[in-house]
Write a protein that holds these residues in place. Structure first.
Motif, PDB file in Angstrom:
ATOM      1  N   ALA A 134      36.942  46.595  43.573  1.00  0.00           N
ATOM      2  CA  ALA A 134      36.146  46.831  42.358  1.00  0.00           C
ATOM      3  C   ALA A 134      36.638  48.017  41.550  1.00  0.00           C
ATOM      4  N   VAL A 135      37.024  49.068  42.215  1.00  0.00           N
ATOM      5  CA  VAL A 135      37.474  50.274  41.520  1.00  0.00           C
ATOM      6  C   VAL A 135      38.742  50.002  40.691  1.00  0.00           C
ATOM      7  N   HIS A 136      39.523  49.021  41.068  1.00  0.00           N
ATOM      8  CA  HIS A 136      40.765  48.699  40.365  1.00  0.00           C
ATOM      9  C   HIS A 136      40.552  47.798  39.145  1.00  0.00           C
ATOM     10  N   PHE A 137      39.345  47.289  38.968  1.00  0.00           N
ATOM     11  CA  PHE A 137      39.080  46.391  37.846  1.00  0.00           C
ATOM     12  C   PHE A 137      38.542  47.123  36.615  1.00  0.00           C
ATOM     13  N   SER A 138      37.965  48.296  36.807  1.00  0.00           N
ATOM     14  CA  SER A 138      37.441  49.136  35.710  1.00  0.00           C
ATOM     15  C   SER A 138      36.422  48.417  34.836  1.00  0.00           C
ATOM     16  N   ILE A 139      35.665  47.509  35.416  1.00  0.00           N
ATOM     17  CA  ILE A 139      34.691  46.746  34.621  1.00  0.00           C
ATOM     18  C   ILE A 139      33.542  47.636  34.184  1.00  0.00           C
ATOM     19  N   LYS A 140      32.986  48.422  35.104  1.00  0.00           N
ATOM     20  CA  LYS A 140      31.865  49.312  34.772  1.00  0.00           C
ATOM     21  C   LYS A 140      32.230  50.308  33.690  1.00  0.00           C
ATOM     22  N   GLU A 141      33.469  50.754  33.718  1.00  0.00           N
ATOM     23  CA  GLU A 141      33.912  51.768  32.775  1.00  0.00           C
ATOM     24  C   GLU A 141      34.290  51.184  31.408  1.00  0.00           C
ATOM     25  N   GLY A 142      34.255  49.859  31.299  1.00  0.00           N
ATOM     26  CA  GLY A 142      34.613  49.214  30.035  1.00  0.00           C
ATOM     27  C   GLY A 142      36.106  49.083  29.831  1.00  0.00           C
ATOM     28  N   GLY A 143      36.871  49.229  30.910  1.00  0.00           N
ATOM     29  CA  GLY A 143      38.320  49.189  30.787  1.00  0.00           C
ATOM     30  C   GLY A 143      38.962  47.911  31.282  1.00  0.00           C
ATOM     31  N   PHE A 144      38.197  46.852  31.422  1.00  0.00           N
ATOM     32  CA  PHE A 144      38.738  45.580  31.918  1.00  0.00           C
ATOM     33  C   PHE A 144      39.536  44.920  30.798  1.00  0.00           C
ATOM     34  N   ALA A 145      40.862  45.031  30.883  1.00  0.00           N
ATOM     35  CA  ALA A 145      41.753  44.462  29.866  1.00  0.00           C
ATOM     36  C   ALA A 145      42.747  43.534  30.560  1.00  0.00           C
ATOM     37  N   LYS A 146      43.849  43.260  29.896  1.00  0.00           N
ATOM     38  CA  LYS A 146      44.816  42.281  30.390  1.00  0.00           C
ATOM     39  C   LYS A 146      45.307  42.602  31.811  1.00  0.00           C
ATOM     40  N   LYS A 147      45.724  43.853  32.045  1.00  0.00           N
ATOM     41  CA  LYS A 147      46.247  44.243  33.360  1.00  0.00           C
ATOM     42  C   LYS A 147      45.187  44.054  34.449  1.00  0.00           C
ATOM     43  N   GLU A 148      43.955  44.473  34.174  1.00  0.00           N
ATOM     44  CA  GLU A 148      42.869  44.350  35.153  1.00  0.00           C
ATOM     45  C   GLU A 148      42.481  42.885  35.359  1.00  0.00           C
ATOM     46  N   ALA A 149      42.513  42.098  34.288  1.00  0.00           N
ATOM     47  CA  ALA A 149      42.189  40.671  34.399  1.00  0.00           C
ATOM     48  C   ALA A 149      43.219  39.953  35.270  1.00  0.00           C
ATOM     49  N   ILE A 150      44.478  40.322  35.107  1.00  0.00           N
ATOM     50  CA  ILE A 150      45.525  39.732  35.946  1.00  0.00           C
ATOM     51  C   ILE A 150      45.309  40.141  37.400  1.00  0.00           C
ATOM     52  N   ARG A 151      45.047  41.427  37.627  1.00  0.00           N
ATOM     53  CA  ARG A 151      44.794  41.929  38.984  1.00  0.00           C
ATOM     54  C   ARG A 151      43.593  41.208  39.605  1.00  0.00           C
ATOM     55  N   PHE A 152      42.502  41.093  38.837  1.00  0.00           N
ATOM     56  CA  PHE A 152      41.295  40.395  39.301  1.00  0.00           C
ATOM     57  C   PHE A 152      41.631  38.976  39.733  1.00  0.00           C
ATOM     58  N   ASN A 153      42.433  38.281  38.936  1.00  0.00           N
ATOM     59  CA  ASN A 153      42.741  36.888  39.244  1.00  0.00           C
ATOM     60  C   ASN A 153      43.717  36.732  40.392  1.00  0.00           C
ATOM     61  N   VAL A 154      44.661  37.634  40.536  1.00  0.00           N
ATOM     62  CA  VAL A 154      45.557  37.585  41.700  1.00  0.00           C
ATOM     63  C   VAL A 154      44.729  37.789  42.973  1.00  0.00           C
ATOM     64  N   ILE A 155      43.845  38.769  42.946  1.00  0.00           N
ATOM     65  CA  ILE A 155      43.017  39.058  44.128  1.00  0.00           C
ATOM     66  C   ILE A 155      42.057  37.917  44.425  1.00  0.00           C
ATOM     67  N   GLN A 156      41.450  37.323  43.382  1.00  0.00           N
ATOM     68  CA  GLN A 156      40.520  36.225  43.649  1.00  0.00           C
ATOM     69  C   GLN A 156      41.246  35.002  44.195  1.00  0.00           C
ATOM     70  N   VAL A 157      42.467  34.753  43.760  1.00  0.00           N
ATOM     71  CA  VAL A 157      43.232  33.627  44.311  1.00  0.00           C
ATOM     72  C   VAL A 157      43.540  33.878  45.791  1.00  0.00           C
ATOM     73  N   ILE A 158      43.967  35.095  46.123  1.00  0.00           N
ATOM     74  CA  ILE A 158      44.258  35.432  47.525  1.00  0.00           C
ATOM     75  C   ILE A 158      42.987  35.343  48.373  1.00  0.00           C
ATOM     76  N   ALA A 159      41.892  35.906  47.859  1.00  0.00           N
ATOM     77  CA  ALA A 159      40.620  35.870  48.595  1.00  0.00           C
ATOM     78  C   ALA A 159      40.141  34.437  48.787  1.00  0.00           C
ATOM     79  N   ASN A 160      40.225  33.626  47.742  1.00  0.00           N
ATOM     80  CA  ASN A 160      39.821  32.221  47.850  1.00  0.00           C
ATOM     81  C   ASN A 160      40.698  31.471  48.847  1.00  0.00           C
ATOM     82  N   ALA A 161      41.999  31.743  48.837  1.00  0.00           N
ATOM     83  CA  ALA A 161      42.898  31.087  49.798  1.00  0.00           C
ATOM     84  C   ALA A 161      42.499  31.458  51.228  1.00  0.00           C
ATOM     85  N   LEU A 162      42.261  32.751  51.450  1.00  0.00           N
ATOM     86  CA  LEU A 162      41.872  33.213  52.782  1.00  0.00           C
ATOM     87  C   LEU A 162      40.602  32.521  53.260  1.00  0.00           C
ATOM     88  N   VAL A 163      39.562  32.533  52.441  1.00  0.00           N
ATOM     89  CA  VAL A 163      38.264  32.040  52.921  1.00  0.00           C
ATOM     90  C   VAL A 163      38.149  30.526  52.937  1.00  0.00           C
TER      91      VAL A 163
END
Length: 184
Positions: A95-124
């Protein structure tokens, strides 16, 4: 990783869990794979975990899925409840790497969010859920690994679109301000 759990997190857990339960019935079945559907609740779980962290994500996934199963289907399918909880924990751990609370969720964070969600979804869904189906319910391996793979595909699409849009919207509108504050 900070795992602060204050009033905001308690409120987020309650609201998120209630919404997750309600969204249990909102599904688009994948007709060719039994008991597998596109579910917006996956995006909601990813969003809440990405904003409020692993404790909120884990509790919301565990309670939301278990209550949703119990209320709408009459029994709880634990081999899919635990993976949802784990998914919430994994997304929340970053969560700290997404900067959503701080209003900083932009392209880099969106890509990071989606890479992590794909990995997490694959795992589970490709690993944990099928293995638990086999261990707990003695389900046939070919069936549960097929279901898990299509649950993975459905979730990465739903979270990739709806989860990203929720995060972008919250970061732009709600991330910079909050109506919850500590009283003196």
């Amino acid at each position: 990783m900070k795992t602060k759990f204050g009033i905001k997190e308690v409120v987020a857990t309650g609201i998120g869990t209630a919404l997750f339960v309600v969204l249990t019935t909102v599904q688009i079945p994948l007709g060719f794979i039994p008991n597998t559907a596109l579910q917006p609740r996956a995006a909601l779980l990813a969003f809440f975990a990405a904003v409020f962290g692993p404790v909120v994500g884990g509790i919301m996934g565990l309670l939301g899925h278990a209550l949703g199963d119990a209320l709408f289907y009459g029994s709880v399918w634990w081999s899919w409840v635990f993976p949802d909880a784990l998914f919430g924990v994994v997304i929340g751990a970053f969560a700290v790497h997404f900067s959503i609370k701080e209003g900083g969720f932009a392209k880099k964070e969106a890509i990071r969010f989606n890479v992590i969600q794909v990995i997490a979804n694959a795992l589970v869904w490709i690993v944990v859920a099928p293995l638990l189906d086999i261990l707990i319910y003695a389900e046939p391996a070919n069936k549960v690994f097929t279901q898990g793979f299509f649950a993975f595909l459905g979730n990465i699409i739903v979270v990739g679109i709806l989860g990203t849009l929720l995060a972008l919207g919250y970061a732009k509108v709600g991330g910079k301000s909050s109506s919850l504050s500590k009283e003196d």
